[in-house]
Design an enzyme around this catalytic site. Structure first.
Site, PDB file in Angstrom:
ATOM      1  N   GLN A 100       0.858  -1.208   0.000  1.00  0.00           N
ATOM      2  CA  GLN A 100       0.000   0.000   0.000  1.00  0.00           C
ATOM      3  C   GLN A 100       0.888   1.251   0.000  1.00  0.00           C
ATOM      4  O   GLN A 100       0.387   2.359  -0.113  1.00  0.00           O
ATOM      5  CB  GLN A 100      -0.896   0.017   1.231  1.00  0.00           C
ATOM      6  N   HIS A 118      -1.321   1.252  -4.312  1.00  0.00           N
ATOM      7  CA  HIS A 118      -1.719   2.674  -4.238  1.00  0.00           C
ATOM      8  C   HIS A 118      -0.835   3.549  -5.108  1.00  0.00           C
ATOM      9  O   HIS A 118      -0.636   4.716  -4.827  1.00  0.00           O
ATOM     10  CB  HIS A 118      -1.695   3.169  -2.778  1.00  0.00           C
ATOM     11  N   CYS A 129      -4.190  17.933 -19.361  1.00  0.00           N
ATOM     12  CA  CYS A 129      -3.834  17.559 -20.747  1.00  0.00           C
ATOM     13  C   CYS A 129      -3.316  16.134 -20.871  1.00  0.00           C
ATOM     14  O   CYS A 129      -3.064  15.652 -21.976  1.00  0.00           O
ATOM     15  CB  CYS A 129      -2.779  18.531 -21.295  1.00  0.00           C
ATOM     16  N   CYS A 146       2.806  21.373 -15.231  1.00  0.00           N
ATOM     17  CA  CYS A 146       2.876  20.811 -16.583  1.00  0.00           C
ATOM     18  C   CYS A 146       3.227  21.937 -17.560  1.00  0.00           C
ATOM     19  O   CYS A 146       3.015  23.122 -17.250  1.00  0.00           O
ATOM     20  CB  CYS A 146       1.499  20.234 -16.935  1.00  0.00           C
ATOM     21  N   CYS A 148       1.560  22.730 -19.852  1.00  0.00           N
ATOM     22  CA  CYS A 148       0.302  23.416 -20.190  1.00  0.00           C
ATOM     23  C   CYS A 148      -0.067  24.407 -19.090  1.00  0.00           C
ATOM     24  O   CYS A 148      -1.052  25.135 -19.196  1.00  0.00           O
ATOM     25  CB  CYS A 148      -0.819  22.389 -20.392  1.00  0.00           C
ATOM     26  N   THR A 186       0.316  -3.007   8.710  1.00  0.00           N
ATOM     27  CA  THR A 186      -0.875  -2.306   8.220  1.00  0.00           C
ATOM     28  C   THR A 186      -2.002  -2.429   9.231  1.00  0.00           C
ATOM     29  O   THR A 186      -2.194  -3.462   9.870  1.00  0.00           O
ATOM     30  CB  THR A 186      -1.323  -2.849   6.841  1.00  0.00           C
ATOM     31  N   ALA A 230       8.596  -4.553  12.711  1.00  0.00           N
ATOM     32  CA  ALA A 230       8.693  -5.357  11.483  1.00  0.00           C
ATOM     33  C   ALA A 230      10.142  -5.746  11.178  1.00  0.00           C
ATOM     34  O   ALA A 230      10.425  -6.897  10.814  1.00  0.00           O
ATOM     35  CB  ALA A 230       8.104  -4.567  10.309  1.00  0.00           C
TER      36      ALA A 230
HETATM   37  N1  APR Z   1       6.590  -2.465  12.976  1.00  0.00           N
HETATM   38  C1  APR Z   1       5.407  -3.097  12.773  1.00  0.00           C
HETATM   39  N2  APR Z   1       4.218  -2.450  12.688  1.00  0.00           N
HETATM   40  C2  APR Z   1       4.230  -1.115  12.827  1.00  0.00           C
HETATM   41  C3  APR Z   1       5.423  -0.366  13.039  1.00  0.00           C
HETATM   42  C4  APR Z   1       6.639  -1.103  13.110  1.00  0.00           C
HETATM   43  N3  APR Z   1       7.815  -0.497  13.307  1.00  0.00           N
HETATM   44  N4  APR Z   1       5.093   0.953  13.124  1.00  0.00           N
HETATM   45  C5  APR Z   1       3.757   1.033  12.968  1.00  0.00           C
HETATM   46  N5  APR Z   1       3.231  -0.197  12.791  1.00  0.00           N
HETATM   47  C6  APR Z   1       1.838  -0.556  12.530  1.00  0.00           C
HETATM   48  C7  APR Z   1       0.811   0.259  13.300  1.00  0.00           C
HETATM   49  O1  APR Z   1       0.541  -0.363  14.559  1.00  0.00           O
HETATM   50  C8  APR Z   1      -0.408   0.180  12.361  1.00  0.00           C
HETATM   51  O2  APR Z   1      -1.203  -0.967  12.632  1.00  0.00           O
HETATM   52  O3  APR Z   1       1.582  -0.301  11.160  1.00  0.00           O
HETATM   53  C9  APR Z   1       0.211   0.026  10.976  1.00  0.00           C
HETATM   54  C10 APR Z   1       0.139   1.288  10.135  1.00  0.00           C
HETATM   55  O4  APR Z   1      -1.226   1.538   9.886  1.00  0.00           O
HETATM   56  P1  APR Z   1      -1.634   2.865   9.089  1.00  0.00           P
HETATM   57  O5  APR Z   1      -0.901   4.029   9.611  1.00  0.00           O
HETATM   58  O6  APR Z   1      -3.126   2.880   9.029  1.00  0.00           O
HETATM   59  O7  APR Z   1      -1.053   2.604   7.599  1.00  0.00           O
HETATM   60  P2  APR Z   1      -1.646   1.670   6.468  1.00  0.00           P
HETATM   61  O8  APR Z   1      -2.330   0.486   7.059  1.00  0.00           O
HETATM   62  O9  APR Z   1      -0.565   1.445   5.490  1.00  0.00           O
HETATM   63  O10 APR Z   1      -2.749   2.635   5.782  1.00  0.00           O
HETATM   64  C11 APR Z   1      -3.376   2.154   4.619  1.00  0.00           C
HETATM   65  O11 APR Z   1      -4.369   4.312   4.304  1.00  0.00           O
HETATM   66  O12 APR Z   1      -4.049   6.550   4.459  1.00  0.00           O
HETATM   67  C12 APR Z   1      -4.151   5.519   3.565  1.00  0.00           C
HETATM   68  O13 APR Z   1      -3.254   5.298   1.408  1.00  0.00           O
HETATM   69  C13 APR Z   1      -2.894   5.350   2.769  1.00  0.00           C
HETATM   70  O14 APR Z   1      -1.789   3.309   2.092  1.00  0.00           O
HETATM   71  C14 APR Z   1      -2.372   3.990   3.202  1.00  0.00           C
HETATM   72  C15 APR Z   1      -3.618   3.283   3.683  1.00  0.00           C
END
Ligand code: APR
Length: 252
Positions: A100, A118, A129, A146, A148, A186, A230
């Site tokens: 993402q 994304h 354009c 751009c 344009c 995520t 992570a």
């Molecule tokens: N290690 C593991 N997990 C982590 C760490 C880390 N160091 N730091 C943060 N996190 C976790 C948080 O606990 C959270 O659950 O990563 C997650 C990040 O979540 P979000 O900030 O919501 O990001 P994401 O899930 O990528 O958002 C999805 O939302 O705003 C839109 O387009 C944007 O792609 C994005 C989408």
């Protein structure tokens, strides 16, 4: 057997393993995520800065946020999580990364099969354009325009825009047939990316979740929850895979 070893065993037995990654995987590279404390959305209201309507009505304002993000992303380097996923792909234990994120860090970390759900911030488009540019060709201009005259938009997906059709269909196809899914960094709060783990689960996949905190997946579809950063956890899994494959015939 501890959870890391169980995850490593699953990867080694899986014929098709995919990862779904979010902003959390890049936090250790210095890029704040969106929804944790201090995340981007605690500073910028996404309804004013991250929707396609907001960009069309006030591109200069949205570029204030994009410029700040661009400076942070531009200085970021891949961390152990990106590098570890790249190495797992090289060893044949990870087949695709669906991200993402728009920061290019998976590619920089060695992953070759990356699906950018994304979009990507390295190119810009003119909504008027239709011309396209490389972001690096417009780096000295703010906001980038751009020829344009219109202000250019980065090729990232804003709320209200469609997911690139190839990324959408390929990700759905992989989720349906995956045997193991790594969900890394995520909150799984944004659709349709957040349907990938449940689609895979319905197809019989094992869900391995890596996050510093629990999410709504953890107590519903996650099979193995590895809590922590992570970078540390992906590294531990990679080392467990290397230990076990050294002990048996390595599948390359
Ligand atoms: N290690 C593991 N997990 C982590 C760490 C880390 N160091 N730091 C943060 N996190 C976790 C948080 O606990 C959270 O659950 O990563 C997650 C990040 O979540 P979000 O900030 O919501 O990001 P994401 O899930 O990528 O958002 C999805 O939302 O705003 C839109 O387009 C944007 O792609 C994005 C989408």
């Amino acid at each position: 057997m501890d959870l890391v070893e169980r995850a490593a065993d699953l990867l080694m037995a899986s014929r098709l393993t995919i990862a779904l990654t979010g902003a959390g995987i890049s936090v250790e590279s210095g890029i704040p995520d969106f929804r944790s404390a201090g995340g981007l959305w605690t500073k910028y209201d996404p309804s004013e800065y991250a929707t396609i309507e907001a960009f069309v009505s006030n591109p200069e304002k949205v570029w204030e946020m994009l410029r700040e993000m661009g400076e942070v992303v531009g200085n970021a380097i891949p961390n152990r999580a990106h590098i570890g996923l790249g190495e797992l792909e090289r060893l044949g234990y990870l087949h695709f990364v669906i991200t993402q994120n728009i920061d290019n860090l998976h590619q920089a970390g060695g992953s070759r099969n990356v699906i950018e759900y994304h979009g990507n911030a390295s190119t810009l488009s003119c909504l008027s354009c239709g011309r396209h540019y490389r972001s690096s060709d417009k780096a000295s201009q703010y906001p980038p325009r751009c020829e344009c005259g219109n202000i250019l938009k980065p090729d990232v997906i804003f709320f209200g825009e469609a997911i690139p059709s190839e990324a959408l269909s390929r990700s759905y196809e992989l989720a349906q047939t995956a045997q193991a899914v790594f969900v890394v960094g995520t909150s799984a709060t944004v659709s349709p990316a957040n349907t990938i783990p449940s689609t895979a689960k319905r197809g019989g996949a094992t869900i391995i979740e890596i996050n510093k905190e629990r999410t709504h997946l953890t107590d519903t579809i996650t099979d193995i929850f590895l809590q922590g950063s992570a970078g540390t956890i992906v590294d531990e899994i990679l080392n467990a895979v290397k230990r076990e494959s050294a002990g048996s015939n390595v599948r390359l």
